[in-house]
Motif scaffolding. Structure first.
Motif, PDB file in Angstrom:
ATOM      1  N   HIS A 160       0.834  -1.196   0.000  1.00  0.00           N
ATOM      2  CA  HIS A 160       0.000   0.000   0.000  1.00  0.00           C
ATOM      3  C   HIS A 160       0.872   1.250   0.000  1.00  0.00           C
ATOM      4  CE1 HIS A 160      -3.343   2.500   2.137  1.00  0.00           C
ATOM      5  NE2 HIS A 160      -3.341   2.681   0.829  1.00  0.00           N
ATOM      6  N   ASP A 161       0.751   2.040  -1.051  1.00  0.00           N
ATOM      7  CA  ASP A 161       1.362   3.365  -1.107  1.00  0.00           C
ATOM      8  C   ASP A 161       0.331   4.337  -0.543  1.00  0.00           C
ATOM      9  OD1 ASP A 161       2.327   5.890  -1.787  1.00  0.00           O
ATOM     10  OD2 ASP A 161       3.243   5.183  -3.653  1.00  0.00           O
ATOM     11  N   LYS A 162       0.429   4.594   0.756  1.00  0.00           N
ATOM     12  CA  LYS A 162      -0.595   5.385   1.442  1.00  0.00           C
ATOM     13  C   LYS A 162      -0.673   6.805   0.913  1.00  0.00           C
ATOM     14  CE  LYS A 162      -0.240   2.826   5.820  1.00  0.00           C
ATOM     15  NZ  LYS A 162       0.078   2.918   7.274  1.00  0.00           N
ATOM     16  N   ASP A 163       0.470   7.415   0.633  1.00  0.00           N
ATOM     17  CA  ASP A 163       0.476   8.816   0.200  1.00  0.00           C
ATOM     18  C   ASP A 163      -0.224   8.995  -1.145  1.00  0.00           C
ATOM     19  OD1 ASP A 163       1.863   9.510   2.488  1.00  0.00           O
ATOM     20  OD2 ASP A 163       3.835   9.395   1.509  1.00  0.00           O
ATOM     21  N   ARG A 164      -0.061   8.029  -2.027  1.00  0.00           N
ATOM     22  CA  ARG A 164      -0.653   8.131  -3.361  1.00  0.00           C
ATOM     23  C   ARG A 164      -1.948   7.344  -3.490  1.00  0.00           C
ATOM     24  NH1 ARG A 164       4.634   8.303  -3.168  1.00  0.00           N
ATOM     25  NH2 ARG A 164       5.840   9.744  -4.463  1.00  0.00           N
ATOM     26  N   LYS A 165      -2.329   6.653  -2.430  1.00  0.00           N
ATOM     27  CA  LYS A 165      -3.572   5.866  -2.383  1.00  0.00           C
ATOM     28  C   LYS A 165      -3.610   4.808  -3.478  1.00  0.00           C
ATOM     29  CE  LYS A 165      -6.213   9.529  -0.109  1.00  0.00           C
ATOM     30  NZ  LYS A 165      -7.459  10.309  -0.058  1.00  0.00           N
ATOM     31  N   ILE A 166      -2.456   4.144  -3.631  1.00  0.00           N
ATOM     32  CA  ILE A 166      -2.317   3.067  -4.616  1.00  0.00           C
ATOM     33  C   ILE A 166      -2.138   1.758  -3.870  1.00  0.00           C
ATOM     34  CG2 ILE A 166      -0.870   2.113  -6.451  1.00  0.00           C
ATOM     35  CD1 ILE A 166      -0.106   4.990  -7.199  1.00  0.00           C
ATOM     36  N   LEU A 167      -2.831   0.717  -4.328  1.00  0.00           N
ATOM     37  CA  LEU A 167      -2.697  -0.617  -3.748  1.00  0.00           C
ATOM     38  C   LEU A 167      -2.189  -1.580  -4.816  1.00  0.00           C
ATOM     39  CD1 LEU A 167      -3.335  -2.216  -1.062  1.00  0.00           C
ATOM     40  CD2 LEU A 167      -5.406  -2.994  -2.243  1.00  0.00           C
ATOM     41  N   PHE A 168      -1.021  -2.179  -4.566  1.00  0.00           N
ATOM     42  CA  PHE A 168      -0.517  -3.273  -5.397  1.00  0.00           C
ATOM     43  C   PHE A 168      -1.057  -4.548  -4.757  1.00  0.00           C
ATOM     44  CE2 PHE A 168       2.457   0.239  -5.796  1.00  0.00           C
ATOM     45  CZ  PHE A 168       2.678   0.308  -7.158  1.00  0.00           C
ATOM     46  N   SER A 169      -2.025  -5.175  -5.403  1.00  0.00           N
ATOM     47  CA  SER A 169      -2.837  -6.177  -4.715  1.00  0.00           C
ATOM     48  C   SER A 169      -2.431  -7.619  -4.964  1.00  0.00           C
ATOM     49  CB  SER A 169      -4.305  -6.002  -5.101  1.00  0.00           C
ATOM     50  OG  SER A 169      -4.507  -6.295  -6.472  1.00  0.00           O
ATOM     51  N   GLY A 170      -1.442  -7.866  -5.853  1.00  0.00           N
ATOM     52  CA  GLY A 170      -1.085  -9.244  -6.145  1.00  0.00           C
ATOM     53  C   GLY A 170      -2.307 -10.036  -6.572  1.00  0.00           C
ATOM     54  N   ASP A 171      -2.450 -11.265  -6.051  1.00  0.00           N
ATOM     55  CA  ASP A 171      -3.617 -12.078  -6.370  1.00  0.00           C
ATOM     56  C   ASP A 171      -4.654 -12.063  -5.259  1.00  0.00           C
ATOM     57  OD1 ASP A 171      -2.445 -12.669  -8.738  1.00  0.00           O
ATOM     58  OD2 ASP A 171      -2.290 -14.836  -8.428  1.00  0.00           O
ATOM     59  N   VAL A 172      -4.483 -11.170  -4.296  1.00  0.00           N
ATOM     60  CA  VAL A 172      -5.515 -11.015  -3.266  1.00  0.00           C
ATOM     61  C   VAL A 172      -6.822 -10.591  -3.923  1.00  0.00           C
ATOM     62  CG1 VAL A 172      -6.196  -9.749  -1.186  1.00  0.00           C
ATOM     63  CG2 VAL A 172      -3.819 -10.472  -1.483  1.00  0.00           C
ATOM     64  N   VAL A 173      -6.714  -9.667  -4.864  1.00  0.00           N
ATOM     65  CA  VAL A 173      -7.895  -9.236  -5.612  1.00  0.00           C
ATOM     66  C   VAL A 173      -7.452  -8.718  -6.977  1.00  0.00           C
ATOM     67  CG1 VAL A 173      -7.835  -6.903  -4.603  1.00  0.00           C
ATOM     68  CG2 VAL A 173      -9.975  -7.787  -5.551  1.00  0.00           C
ATOM     69  N   TYR A 174      -8.173  -9.137  -8.001  1.00  0.00           N
ATOM     70  CA  TYR A 174      -8.022  -8.610  -9.353  1.00  0.00           C
ATOM     71  C   TYR A 174      -9.397  -8.673  -9.994  1.00  0.00           C
ATOM     72  CZ  TYR A 174      -7.305 -13.666  -9.947  1.00  0.00           C
ATOM     73  OH  TYR A 174      -7.423 -15.028  -9.879  1.00  0.00           O
ATOM     74  N   LEU A 228     -10.416  -0.322   3.635  1.00  0.00           N
ATOM     75  CA  LEU A 228      -9.533   0.635   2.971  1.00  0.00           C
ATOM     76  C   LEU A 228     -10.335   1.606   2.111  1.00  0.00           C
ATOM     77  CD1 LEU A 228      -6.576  -1.649   1.788  1.00  0.00           C
ATOM     78  CD2 LEU A 228      -6.489   0.084   3.587  1.00  0.00           C
ATOM     79  N   VAL A 229     -11.338   1.084   1.419  1.00  0.00           N
ATOM     80  CA  VAL A 229     -12.180   1.935   0.581  1.00  0.00           C
ATOM     81  C   VAL A 229     -13.037   2.850   1.466  1.00  0.00           C
ATOM     82  CG1 VAL A 229     -13.998   1.966  -1.159  1.00  0.00           C
ATOM     83  CG2 VAL A 229     -12.207   0.218  -1.271  1.00  0.00           C
ATOM     84  N   ASP A 230     -13.638   2.288   2.498  1.00  0.00           N
ATOM     85  CA  ASP A 230     -14.481   3.090   3.387  1.00  0.00           C
ATOM     86  C   ASP A 230     -13.714   4.255   4.003  1.00  0.00           C
ATOM     87  OD1 ASP A 230     -16.785   1.599   2.996  1.00  0.00           O
ATOM     88  OD2 ASP A 230     -16.409   0.251   4.691  1.00  0.00           O
ATOM     89  N   ARG A 231     -12.437   4.043   4.273  1.00  0.00           N
ATOM     90  CA  ARG A 231     -11.615   5.083   4.901  1.00  0.00           C
ATOM     91  C   ARG A 231     -10.953   6.002   3.873  1.00  0.00           C
ATOM     92  NH1 ARG A 231      -7.624   1.681   8.397  1.00  0.00           N
ATOM     93  NH2 ARG A 231      -6.790   3.772   8.900  1.00  0.00           N
ATOM     94  N   GLY A 232     -11.234   5.772   2.600  1.00  0.00           N
ATOM     95  CA  GLY A 232     -10.683   6.629   1.552  1.00  0.00           C
ATOM     96  C   GLY A 232      -9.193   6.472   1.349  1.00  0.00           C
ATOM     97  N   VAL A 291      -7.648   4.074  -0.606  1.00  0.00           N
ATOM     98  CA  VAL A 291      -7.270   3.515  -1.906  1.00  0.00           C
ATOM     99  C   VAL A 291      -8.108   4.154  -3.002  1.00  0.00           C
ATOM    100  CG1 VAL A 291      -7.256   1.444  -3.360  1.00  0.00           C
ATOM    101  CG2 VAL A 291      -6.522   1.281  -0.981  1.00  0.00           C
ATOM    102  N   GLU A 292      -7.428   4.606  -4.037  1.00  0.00           N
ATOM    103  CA  GLU A 292      -8.115   5.140  -5.209  1.00  0.00           C
ATOM    104  C   GLU A 292      -7.802   4.340  -6.475  1.00  0.00           C
ATOM    105  OE1 GLU A 292      -7.033   9.232  -5.507  1.00  0.00           O
ATOM    106  OE2 GLU A 292      -8.281   9.849  -3.783  1.00  0.00           O
ATOM    107  N   LYS A 293      -6.663   3.650  -6.475  1.00  0.00           N
ATOM    108  CA  LYS A 293      -6.255   2.888  -7.661  1.00  0.00           C
ATOM    109  C   LYS A 293      -5.652   1.557  -7.223  1.00  0.00           C
ATOM    110  CE  LYS A 293      -4.280   5.114 -11.015  1.00  0.00           C
ATOM    111  NZ  LYS A 293      -3.259   5.830 -11.837  1.00  0.00           N
ATOM    112  N   VAL A 294      -6.062   0.482  -7.912  1.00  0.00           N
ATOM    113  CA  VAL A 294      -5.549  -0.851  -7.623  1.00  0.00           C
ATOM    114  C   VAL A 294      -4.753  -1.354  -8.822  1.00  0.00           C
ATOM    115  CG1 VAL A 294      -6.118  -3.227  -6.995  1.00  0.00           C
ATOM    116  CG2 VAL A 294      -7.529  -1.335  -6.134  1.00  0.00           C
ATOM    117  N   LEU A 295      -3.500  -1.727  -8.567  1.00  0.00           N
ATOM    118  CA  LEU A 295      -2.641  -2.325  -9.580  1.00  0.00           C
ATOM    119  C   LEU A 295      -2.510  -3.806  -9.219  1.00  0.00           C
ATOM    120  CD1 LEU A 295      -2.173   0.710  -9.933  1.00  0.00           C
ATOM    121  CD2 LEU A 295       0.244   0.232 -10.368  1.00  0.00           C
ATOM    122  N   PRO A 296      -3.303  -4.664  -9.882  1.00  0.00           N
ATOM    123  CA  PRO A 296      -3.443  -6.056  -9.456  1.00  0.00           C
ATOM    124  C   PRO A 296      -2.395  -6.993 -10.058  1.00  0.00           C
ATOM    125  CG  PRO A 296      -4.946  -5.622 -11.234  1.00  0.00           C
ATOM    126  CD  PRO A 296      -4.197  -4.333 -10.999  1.00  0.00           C
ATOM    127  N   GLY A 297      -2.449  -8.254  -9.611  1.00  0.00           N
ATOM    128  CA  GLY A 297      -1.521  -9.263 -10.104  1.00  0.00           C
ATOM    129  C   GLY A 297      -1.865  -9.791 -11.477  1.00  0.00           C
TER     130      GLY A 297
END
Length: 277
Positions: free
Chosen positions: A175-189, A215-219, A221-227
Motif C-alpha cells: 500500500h502506497d498510502k500517500d498516493r492511495k495506490i494498492l498493489f494487490s497481487g492475487d488477493v484481488v483482481y 480501505l475503501v471506506d476510509r478513503g 485507496v483510489e487505484k488498484v494495480l493487481p496481479g
C-alpha cells in the motif's frame, strides 16, 4: 530470444511501469510492476523467469539514474510464491517475500508454488529446444522476510506490507498510502478470486476482503494495480471484495473443498513427474 524481446512495458507515470511477458499467452500471465524511488527501485512480482527481468530493465533504460546520481539498489518483492509471480526471482540479488512462504521459496517447493505450465501457453519458446515440462521455480534464498506492517522505503515513497492470506498463506498487498495506490497481487483482481489451491483458506480470504472494504471506506485507496488483468478503482475494489464475502456460503465451501482436493492431486502428480525427469 533476448530479454528485450520477451518483455514489454508501459509507463503509467509517477515512477511506475507496467511490465508483461509478451509470449506467455495465458490467463495466468502475471502483471509485473516496477516502482522507482529516489533511493531504491522495487519490482513487484517477477513473472516466469524464462528471460532475465533485470537485464530487460537495464537494456530498456528503466533503471537509468537521474543525472549526477548513482545507481539505485533494486529489490524484487513477491506478493506470493505461485509460479507465475515467483519464477523470475532467481535473477535478482535482493528478494523479499512474506515469512509464511519463505521456506517454500527457499526449498523450491513447486507444489506450494502451484507450478503448472503448458507448451501451448508459450507462443514463442525462450530458447531452442525449450519445453514447458522443464519448467520449475528454482530455490531462492530471500534476503528479506516481510511481515504485516513492514515498510519498504524507496526514499520518496513508502510501501506498507499488508498480509492478506486466503489465496495463499503468504499473500500480501503493498500500500502506497500517500498516493492511495494498492498493489494487490492475487488477493484481488478484476476476475474470479481463486480460493481452491493448496494453502488457500476461505475464512482468511473473507477477513482479507473485509480489510479491503475498510480501505475503501476510509478513503485510503483510489487505484488498484493487481496481479492479473487491468487496473481498476476503489468502487470496483469494494464490489469485488463484498461479492466474494456474500458468495462464500456453505455451497461455495463444499465445492471449493472438492476443487482443492482435485488440484492438490493433480499438482502432486505433475510436479513429481517434473522432479523425476
Amino acid at each position: 530470444m533476448s530479454a528485450l524481446e520477451w518483455f514489454a512495458h508501459k509507463p503509467l507515470g509517477g515512477g511506475i511501469f507496467w511490465i508483461q511477458e509478451r509470449f506467455y499467452e495465458s490467463g495466468n500471465r502475471a502483471n509485473i510492476w516496477l516502482v522507482r524511488g529516489s533511493q531504491r527501485d522495487v519490482v513487484i512480482d517477477a513473472g516466469l523467469g524464462l528471460r532475465s527481468l533485470p537485464d530487460y530493465l537495464r537494456d530498456a533504460g528503466l533503471l537509468a539514474p537521474a543525472e549526477g546520481a548513482g545507481t539505485r539498489p533494486l529489490m524484487a518483492v513477491a506478493t506470493h510464491v505461485h509460479f507465475d509471480h515467483s519464477g523470475g526471482l532467481q535473477h535478482f540479488e535482493e528478494v523479499a517475500v512474506h515469512s509464511a512462504e519463505a521456506s517454500a521459496l527457499l526449498q523450491g517447493d513447486n507444489y506450494e508454488a502451484v507450478t503448472w505450465l503448458s507448451d501451448r501457453e508459450v507462443a514463442r519458446p525462450p530458447r531452442p529446444g525449450w519445453s514447458a515440462r522443464q519448467f520449475r521455480v528454482p530455490p531462492v534464498r530471500p534476503s528479506r522476510l516481510l511481515h504485516e506492517g513492514d515498510v519498504i522505503n524507496l526514499g520518496d515513497r513508502q510501501l506498507t506490507v499488508m498480509h492478506m492470506p486466503g489465496h495463499s498463506r503468504g499473500s500480501i498487498c503493498l500500500h502506497d498510502k500517500d498516493r492511495k495506490i494498492l498493489f494487490s497481487g492475487d488477493v484481488v483482481y478484476d476476475g474470479s478470486m481463486i480460493d481452491w489451491l493448496p494453502y488457500s483458506r476461505i475464512s482468511d480470504y473473507i477477513a482479507s476482503c473485509q480489510r479491503l472494504m475498510e480501505l475503501v471506506d476510509r478513503g485510503l485507496v483510489e487505484k488498484v494495480l493487481p496481479g492479473h488483468f487491468n487496473i481498476f478503482g476503489a468502487e470496483r475494489l469494494y464490489r469485488l471484495a463484498s461479492n466474494y464475502i456474500s458468495q462464500a456460503g456453505i455451497c461455495h465451501k463444499i465445492s471449493t473443498c472438492a476443487m482443492r482436493s482435485i488440484a492438490s492431486i493433480a499438482l502432486r502428480v505433475a510436479n513429481s513427474s517434473i522432479t523425476s525427469q
